[in-house]
Design a protein around this motif. Structure first.
Motif, PDB file in Angstrom:
ATOM      1  N   CYS A 160       6.941  -3.373   5.938  1.00 48.49           N
ATOM      2  CA  CYS A 160       6.687  -2.799   4.618  1.00 48.49           C
ATOM      3  C   CYS A 160       5.473  -1.881   4.669  1.00 48.49           C
ATOM      4  N   PRO A 161       5.580  -0.659   4.142  1.00 48.96           N
ATOM      5  CA  PRO A 161       4.389   0.188   4.047  1.00 48.96           C
ATOM      6  C   PRO A 161       3.288  -0.534   3.270  1.00 48.96           C
ATOM      7  N   SER A 162       2.067  -0.209   3.557  1.00 51.30           N
ATOM      8  CA  SER A 162       0.926  -0.936   2.963  1.00 51.30           C
ATOM      9  C   SER A 162       0.681  -0.511   1.519  1.00 51.30           C
ATOM     10  N   VAL A 163       1.722  -0.644   0.682  1.00 49.42           N
ATOM     11  CA  VAL A 163       1.607  -0.240  -0.713  1.00 49.42           C
ATOM     12  C   VAL A 163       0.630  -1.123  -1.470  1.00 49.42           C
ATOM     13  N   TRP A 164       0.324  -2.307  -0.922  1.00 52.78           N
ATOM     14  CA  TRP A 164      -0.632  -3.219  -1.538  1.00 52.78           C
ATOM     15  C   TRP A 164      -2.068  -2.853  -1.179  1.00 52.78           C
ATOM     16  N   ALA A 165      -2.234  -1.907  -0.245  1.00 51.96           N
ATOM     17  CA  ALA A 165      -3.577  -1.512   0.192  1.00 51.96           C
ATOM     18  C   ALA A 165      -3.916  -0.085  -0.222  1.00 51.96           C
TER      19      ALA A 165
ATOM     20  N   ARG B  93       4.187   4.894  -3.029  1.00 52.40           N
ATOM     21  CA  ARG B  93       5.274   4.872  -2.052  1.00 52.40           C
ATOM     22  C   ARG B  93       6.287   3.762  -2.312  1.00 52.40           C
ATOM     23  N   ILE B  94       5.957   2.799  -3.155  1.00 56.74           N
ATOM     24  CA  ILE B  94       6.913   1.725  -3.421  1.00 56.74           C
ATOM     25  C   ILE B  94       8.163   2.281  -4.103  1.00 56.74           C
ATOM     26  N   HIS B  95       8.021   3.340  -4.900  1.00 54.11           N
ATOM     27  CA  HIS B  95       9.180   3.960  -5.542  1.00 54.11           C
ATOM     28  C   HIS B  95      10.017   4.708  -4.512  1.00 54.11           C
ATOM     29  N   THR B  96       9.356   5.360  -3.582  1.00 52.64           N
ATOM     30  CA  THR B  96      10.080   6.017  -2.491  1.00 52.64           C
ATOM     31  C   THR B  96      10.816   4.997  -1.646  1.00 52.64           C
ATOM     32  N   LEU B  97      10.163   3.859  -1.402  1.00 55.95           N
ATOM     33  CA  LEU B  97      10.783   2.800  -0.617  1.00 55.95           C
ATOM     34  C   LEU B  97      12.050   2.298  -1.302  1.00 55.95           C
ATOM     35  N   ALA B  98      12.001   2.133  -2.619  1.00 55.46           N
ATOM     36  CA  ALA B  98      13.163   1.658  -3.364  1.00 55.46           C
ATOM     37  C   ALA B  98      14.338   2.621  -3.244  1.00 55.46           C
TER      38      ALA B  98
ATOM     39  N   PRO C 256       7.355 -10.944  -3.057  1.00 56.74           N
ATOM     40  CA  PRO C 256       7.391 -10.857  -4.527  1.00 56.74           C
ATOM     41  C   PRO C 256       7.036  -9.471  -5.054  1.00 56.74           C
ATOM     42  N   LEU C 257       6.153  -8.765  -4.375  1.00 59.89           N
ATOM     43  CA  LEU C 257       5.799  -7.411  -4.805  1.00 59.89           C
ATOM     44  C   LEU C 257       7.014  -6.496  -4.763  1.00 59.89           C
ATOM     45  N   LEU C 258       7.762  -6.537  -3.669  1.00 60.14           N
ATOM     46  CA  LEU C 258       8.932  -5.670  -3.545  1.00 60.14           C
ATOM     47  C   LEU C 258      10.035  -6.091  -4.502  1.00 60.14           C
TER      48      LEU C 258
ATOM     49  N   ARG D  39      15.371  -5.145  -2.167  1.00 65.54           N
ATOM     50  CA  ARG D  39      15.825  -6.276  -1.362  1.00 65.54           C
ATOM     51  C   ARG D  39      14.897  -6.419  -0.158  1.00 65.54           C
ATOM     52  N   ALA D  40      14.372  -7.625   0.049  1.00 62.88           N
ATOM     53  CA  ALA D  40      13.385  -7.821   1.109  1.00 62.88           C
ATOM     54  C   ALA D  40      13.566  -9.185   1.745  1.00 62.88           C
TER      55      ALA D  40
END
Length: 398
Positions: A138-143, A148-153, A168-170, A176-177
């Motif tokens: 997972c890209p470090s979207v929490w850091a 990028r979490i929208h791009t990941l989706a 839980p974040l994703l 789906r994770a």
């Protein structure tokens, strides 16, 4: 990292019969750590599909599993905004060529291994074209760079996560994770053997040893090695008996030697080709570049001093996108500054040397850190190749 030792422990005999129809998978890994993770994933996939055909962009660990590399992972091993700009046209050209080829000859699944700036746009295009896509790590979207979490989706049908708190974040964003553990936690022993590692490296069993790890990329070496070697010279003045081991990737070993002679003249430094795991297992303290190696040091239960320095423009951009006060993985995972960090202008030899010496003078602090890192090791330990392959099998419904 000591990839040969990791690769040897990751290999197992396939479980499925030779009549298995196989699976076609395209993969992209863009640096040594990604190549290692991809190699371990290939072990798991080959156990499920012995007739596996794997193609794309990869390195030596993938090659040794029969991977067909259309381009070398070295072409993508660039870090920092300013550095990427210098290679931008070549990297974009490679991605465009790969995208066209995979859309014209679609694999059963595409797996992008880390390298999110390269892989996510590629995954998004492939997914839109009907290819099932997986992002491993997972890209470090929490850091930092939370957007990028929208791009990941939009890009990945499945994300394979190496840290449990990412799930839980994703899922909150409909992604789906699956938590598959961190493969290094399975490979690195729970109880490191410092004496055996020192014997392998022909170091004295007693006496202070510092592992110096200025990174595996060219830009990291150029920015950090001079600072680290000046630090080593200061440490040797304070403790003349101190020994230094410097793991280096083969491509940069000669350059690391040049920098050592320039910035620590007369100081004996053992410059190793590979053997980063041996160095971490053998040392008392690690002076280390921020990155995956800091997690390796934590799994070896070693105190460390983390530093990073980059092009000033890259730093200014990066700093504005940071979401947490830590950059080192051990600190992020523990949620506090369990080890010191010195970034950009703070990464001065005198400060680094003082921080290294503090570890030698605080045995109770070292013992507490070893206990915390042991707990972390248990949290991250899973059969990652098998877990990841099973998750992909479920995704494909095969």
């Amino acid at each position: 990292m000591d990839a040969d030792r990791v690769a040897a422990q990751g290999h197992r005999t396939p479980k499925r019969p030779a009549t298995d129809p196989g699976l076609s998978v395209a993969m992209v890994a863009g640096e040594p750590s990604g190549d290692l993770l991809a190699g371990l994933l290939l072990d798991g996939l080959q156990r499920h599909w012995p007739g596996l055909k794997a193609v794309g962009i990869g390195g030596p660990q993938m090659d040794r599993r029969g991977f067909e590399a259309w381009w070398s992972a070295d072409r993508l091993a660039v870090r920092g905004y300013a550095e990427v700009l210098r290679h931008y046209r070549a990297i974009v050209s490679i991605r465009a060529q790969l995208q066209r080829r995979l859309l014209s000859e679609p694999p059963d699944v595409f797996v992008g291994v880390d390298a999110p700036d390269f892989n996510l746009p590629l995954e998004r295009a492939l997914k839109a074209g009907g290819v099932t896509t997986v992002h491993f790590v997972c890209p470090s979207v929490w850091a930092w760079r939370a957007e990028r979490i929208h791009t990941l989706a939009q890009s990945a049908d499945l994300v394979l996560c190496v840290f449990p708190f990412e799930i839980p974040l994703l899922e909150r964003h409909g992604i789906r994770a699956r938590y598959v553990g961190h493969p290094l936690a399975q490979v690195i022993p729970l109880e490191p053997d410092r004496v055996a590692a020192r014997r392998r490296l022909q170091l004295p069993v007693d006496g202070p040893v510092v592992a110096v790890l200025p990174g595996s990329r060219g830009a990291e070496v150029e920015h950090l090695a001079p600072r680290f070697f000046r630090t080593a010279a200061l440490l040797a003045q304070a403790r003349p008996a101190m020994r230094f081991v410097v793991p280096s990737v083969p491509a940069w070993r000669a350059r690391v030697g040049e920098l050592a002679r320039r910035y620590a003249p007369g100081l004996h430094l053992e410059i190793l080709e590979g053997h980063s795991h041996d160095a971490l297992e053998a040392c008392d303290v690690a002076l280390i570049a921020s990155g995956t190696a800091t997690l390796e040091a934590a799994l070896y239960k070693r105190p460390m001093v983390i530093a990073y320095h980059m092009n000033e423009l890259s730093w200014q951009i990066t700093r504005r996108k940071m979401l947490q006060p830590w950059v080192g993985l051990p600190n992020i995972l523990c949620g506090s500054f369990v080890v010191p960090e010195f970034l950009q202008r703070q990464a001065q030899p005198a400060r680094l040397a003082a921080a290294v010496l503090e570890w030698f003078e605080a045995p109770s602090r070292v013992a507490a850190l070893e206990q915390r890192f042991t707990e972390l090791h248990h949290e991250l330990r899973r059969d990652t190749p098998e877990q990841a392959a099973h998750a992909i099998e479920e995704l494909l419904g095969r």
